[in-house]
Motif scaffolding. Structure first.
Motif, PDB file in Angstrom:
ATOM      1  N   ARG A 242      72.267   8.682 -82.625  1.00 21.97           N
ATOM      2  CA  ARG A 242      70.987   7.848 -82.786  1.00 21.97           C
ATOM      3  C   ARG A 242      70.487   6.752 -81.651  1.00 21.97           C
ATOM      4  N   VAL A 243      69.525   6.821 -81.421  1.00 21.70           N
ATOM      5  CA  VAL A 243      69.012   5.853 -80.171  1.00 21.70           C
ATOM      6  C   VAL A 243      67.994   4.902 -80.629  1.00 21.70           C
ATOM      7  N   VAL A 244      68.228   3.761 -80.128  1.00 14.33           N
ATOM      8  CA  VAL A 244      67.372   2.667 -80.393  1.00 14.33           C
ATOM      9  C   VAL A 244      66.693   1.881 -79.268  1.00 14.33           C
ATOM     10  N   LEU A 245      65.397   1.795 -79.150  1.00 10.67           N
ATOM     11  CA  LEU A 245      64.601   1.446 -78.063  1.00 10.67           C
ATOM     12  C   LEU A 245      64.382   0.070 -78.541  1.00 10.67           C
ATOM     13  N   HIS A 246      64.418  -1.222 -77.730  1.00 14.55           N
ATOM     14  CA  HIS A 246      63.699  -2.177 -77.878  1.00 14.55           C
ATOM     15  C   HIS A 246      62.881  -2.233 -76.656  1.00 14.55           C
ATOM     16  N   THR A 247      61.358  -2.031 -76.933  1.00 14.15           N
ATOM     17  CA  THR A 247      60.477  -2.043 -75.603  1.00 14.15           C
ATOM     18  C   THR A 247      59.961  -3.641 -75.787  1.00 14.15           C
ATOM     19  N   LEU A 248      59.291  -4.118 -74.976  1.00 17.14           N
ATOM     20  CA  LEU A 248      58.790  -5.366 -74.749  1.00 17.14           C
ATOM     21  C   LEU A 248      57.859  -5.844 -75.796  1.00 17.14           C
ATOM     22  N   ASP A 249      58.109  -6.857 -76.587  1.00 11.73           N
ATOM     23  CA  ASP A 249      57.537  -7.078 -77.727  1.00 11.73           C
ATOM     24  C   ASP A 249      57.594  -8.756 -77.931  1.00 11.73           C
ATOM     25  N   SER A 250      56.843  -9.392 -77.232  1.00 11.84           N
ATOM     26  CA  SER A 250      56.723 -10.837 -77.463  1.00 11.84           C
ATOM     27  C   SER A 250      55.322 -11.591 -77.977  1.00 11.84           C
ATOM     28  N   ALA A 251      55.302 -12.655 -78.098  1.00 14.48           N
ATOM     29  CA  ALA A 251      54.100 -13.390 -78.731  1.00 14.48           C
ATOM     30  C   ALA A 251      52.984 -13.037 -77.582  1.00 14.48           C
ATOM     31  N   ARG A 252      53.400 -13.252 -76.269  1.00 18.33           N
ATOM     32  CA  ARG A 252      52.472 -12.926 -75.268  1.00 18.33           C
ATOM     33  C   ARG A 252      52.248 -11.712 -74.989  1.00 18.33           C
ATOM     34  N   TYR A 253      53.252 -10.739 -74.985  1.00 17.23           N
ATOM     35  CA  TYR A 253      53.178  -9.298 -74.483  1.00 17.23           C
ATOM     36  C   TYR A 253      53.671  -8.489 -75.716  1.00 17.23           C
ATOM     37  N   PRO A 254      52.785  -8.328 -76.592  1.00 14.70           N
ATOM     38  CA  PRO A 254      53.266  -7.716 -77.753  1.00 14.70           C
ATOM     39  C   PRO A 254      53.235  -6.191 -77.425  1.00 14.70           C
ATOM     40  N   ALA A 255      54.199  -5.477 -78.239  1.00 13.36           N
ATOM     41  CA  ALA A 255      54.469  -4.046 -77.892  1.00 13.36           C
ATOM     42  C   ALA A 255      53.180  -3.232 -78.013  1.00 13.36           C
ATOM     43  N   SER A 256      52.094  -3.414 -78.846  1.00 10.69           N
ATOM     44  CA  SER A 256      50.930  -2.609 -79.154  1.00 10.69           C
ATOM     45  C   SER A 256      50.189  -2.966 -77.809  1.00 10.69           C
ATOM     46  N   VAL A 257      50.465  -3.776 -76.766  1.00 10.20           N
ATOM     47  CA  VAL A 257      49.712  -4.004 -75.617  1.00 10.20           C
ATOM     48  C   VAL A 257      50.202  -3.564 -74.580  1.00 10.20           C
ATOM     49  N   MET A 258      51.813  -3.930 -74.422  1.00 10.55           N
ATOM     50  CA  MET A 258      52.441  -3.813 -73.244  1.00 10.55           C
ATOM     51  C   MET A 258      53.738  -2.743 -73.467  1.00 10.55           C
ATOM     52  N   GLY A 259      53.869  -2.525 -74.608  1.00  8.06           N
ATOM     53  CA  GLY A 259      55.076  -1.519 -75.063  1.00  8.06           C
ATOM     54  C   GLY A 259      55.219  -0.299 -74.679  1.00  8.06           C
ATOM     55  N   ILE A 260      56.142   0.584 -74.539  1.00  9.47           N
ATOM     56  CA  ILE A 260      56.129   2.024 -74.533  1.00  9.47           C
ATOM     57  C   ILE A 260      55.857   2.621 -75.571  1.00  9.47           C
ATOM     58  N   ARG A 261      54.901   3.657 -75.525  1.00  5.35           N
ATOM     59  CA  ARG A 261      53.906   4.175 -76.429  1.00  5.35           C
ATOM     60  C   ARG A 261      54.604   5.598 -76.744  1.00  5.35           C
ATOM     61  N   ASP A 262      54.554   6.489 -75.704  1.00  4.59           N
ATOM     62  CA  ASP A 262      55.096   7.839 -75.977  1.00  4.59           C
ATOM     63  C   ASP A 262      56.568   8.166 -74.901  1.00  4.59           C
ATOM     64  N   PHE A 263      57.349   8.482 -75.726  1.00  4.76           N
ATOM     65  CA  PHE A 263      58.768   8.825 -74.960  1.00  4.76           C
ATOM     66  C   PHE A 263      59.426  10.312 -75.674  1.00  4.76           C
ATOM     67  N   ASP A 264      60.252  10.596 -75.181  1.00  6.98           N
ATOM     68  CA  ASP A 264      61.204  11.780 -75.617  1.00  6.98           C
ATOM     69  C   ASP A 264      62.756  11.143 -75.127  1.00  6.98           C
ATOM     70  N   VAL A 265      63.518  11.247 -76.328  1.00  3.79           N
ATOM     71  CA  VAL A 265      64.925  11.088 -76.228  1.00  3.79           C
ATOM     72  C   VAL A 265      65.673  12.425 -75.720  1.00  3.79           C
ATOM     73  N   GLN A 266      66.263  12.365 -74.757  1.00  3.88           N
ATOM     74  CA  GLN A 266      67.085  13.611 -74.231  1.00  3.88           C
ATOM     75  C   GLN A 266      68.793  13.052 -74.191  1.00  3.88           C
ATOM     76  N   VAL A 267      69.660  14.235 -74.337  1.00  5.65           N
ATOM     77  CA  VAL A 267      70.949  14.132 -74.249  1.00  5.65           C
ATOM     78  C   VAL A 267      71.209  15.141 -73.316  1.00  5.65           C
ATOM     79  N   ARG A 268      72.411  14.920 -72.454  1.00  9.91           N
ATOM     80  CA  ARG A 268      72.912  16.010 -71.682  1.00  9.91           C
ATOM     81  C   ARG A 268      74.037  16.475 -72.046  1.00  9.91           C
TER      82      ARG A 268
END
Ligand SMILES: [Ca+2]
Length: 275
Positions: free
Chosen positions: A195-221
């Motif tokens: 399990r991987v948990v991402l906390h992307t930027l999400d503040s009142a001034r910079y909400p995730a819907s505006v500044m956060g990560i939108r598309d990503f892949d999780v990889q393990v090696r």
């Protein structure tokens, strides 16, 4: 005879006079906090000491502080030199790290400026547990495709997931508008990750819907091969959990394909768990 005596007199006075000046505590030295606490992990926020010198004399001077420590300690500097105006505290940072696995104990840093000496204690704390239910990435060595000059590589695994403290506790890449970016951790020994948990930027001034990560892949090696175990697209949330069948891995990373502003890949904290 008399002339020779007059010549000799000032010379003999010169050397003791210089020594007396520092012996009179013209420069006071300080170190805070005491003890400074150090956790023996490469990205755990610890070991930050502030050194100080204060000129308590009547004239401005230049002072050199020599910094040494017990052999277990790695110090970011061994000298602090500064011009010192009268009565003003001049500060400098000192970072203290120790090798992974260093046992809890107390060590000493020794500071010396002239005849002034100070011993600052360093308390080695236990590393956080990494068992089932614990965040496997906390404080571990981060790896990224790039890191912006205003940010710290370790910011995404320092245990601080507060978007309000984004500047001090987060990470983003240095390649504005260019994707993908990668961010993750190399493990010292392989561990099971499910399990991987991402906390992307999400503040009142910079909400995730505006500044956060939108598309990503999780990889393990595994060995030297990366495998994609999760794919997230069109995310607008600040906190995203990706679960998958546990894989014994020597590294985990996000491959970030886009952010909602198409600018930077902003991670406040990245966590991984065994299941
Ligand atoms: Ca963080």
């Amino acid at each position: 005879m008399r002339r020779a005596a007059l010549l000799a007199l000032p010379l003999t006075l010169l050397v003791p006079a210089a020594a007396v000046a520092s012996g009179n505590k013209q420069v006071e030295i300080s170190a805070t906090p005491q003890p400074v606490e150090v956790v023996p992990l490469p990205c755990f926020p610890s070991g930050k000491l502030t050194l100080g010198m204060t000129n308590t004399g009547r004239k401005a001077t230049v002072a050199d502080m020599r910094i040494s420590g017990d052999p277990e300690l790695m110090l970011s500097r061994h000298q602090f030199s500064s011009y010192l105006p009268v009565g003003q505290l001049v500060k400098a940072p000192l970072e203290v790290t120790v090798p992974r696995g260093t046992a809890p104990a107390t060590y000493d840093i020794r500071l010396q400026a002239g005849r002034e000496q100070l011993t600052a204690p360093v308390a080695i704390r236990p590393a956080p547990p990494k068992g089932p239910g614990d965040n496997l990435l906390l404080g571990e060595q981060a790896a990224a495709s790039s890191t912006h000059g205003n940010m710290r590589l370790c910011g995404g695994v320092d245990g601080n997931a507060d978007s309000a403290q984004w500047g001090a506790g987060g990470w983003h890449d240095a390649t504005k508008g260019v994707f993908p970016d990668t961010y993750g951790v190399d493990f010292v020994t392989p561990v099971s990750v499910g399990r991987v948990v991402l906390h992307t930027l999400d503040s009142a001034r910079y909400p995730a819907s505006v500044m956060g990560i939108r598309d990503f892949d999780v990889q393990v090696r595994t060995g030297s091969e990366w495998a994609t175990v999760g794919v997230v697209r069109d995310n607008t949330q600040g906190w995203v959990t990706v679960s998958f069948d546990p894989v014994t891995s020597n590294a985990v990373r996000l491959v970030i394909q886009d952010s909602n502003d198409h600018g930077y890949s902003r991670i406040v904290e990245l966590e991984a768990y065994s299941s």
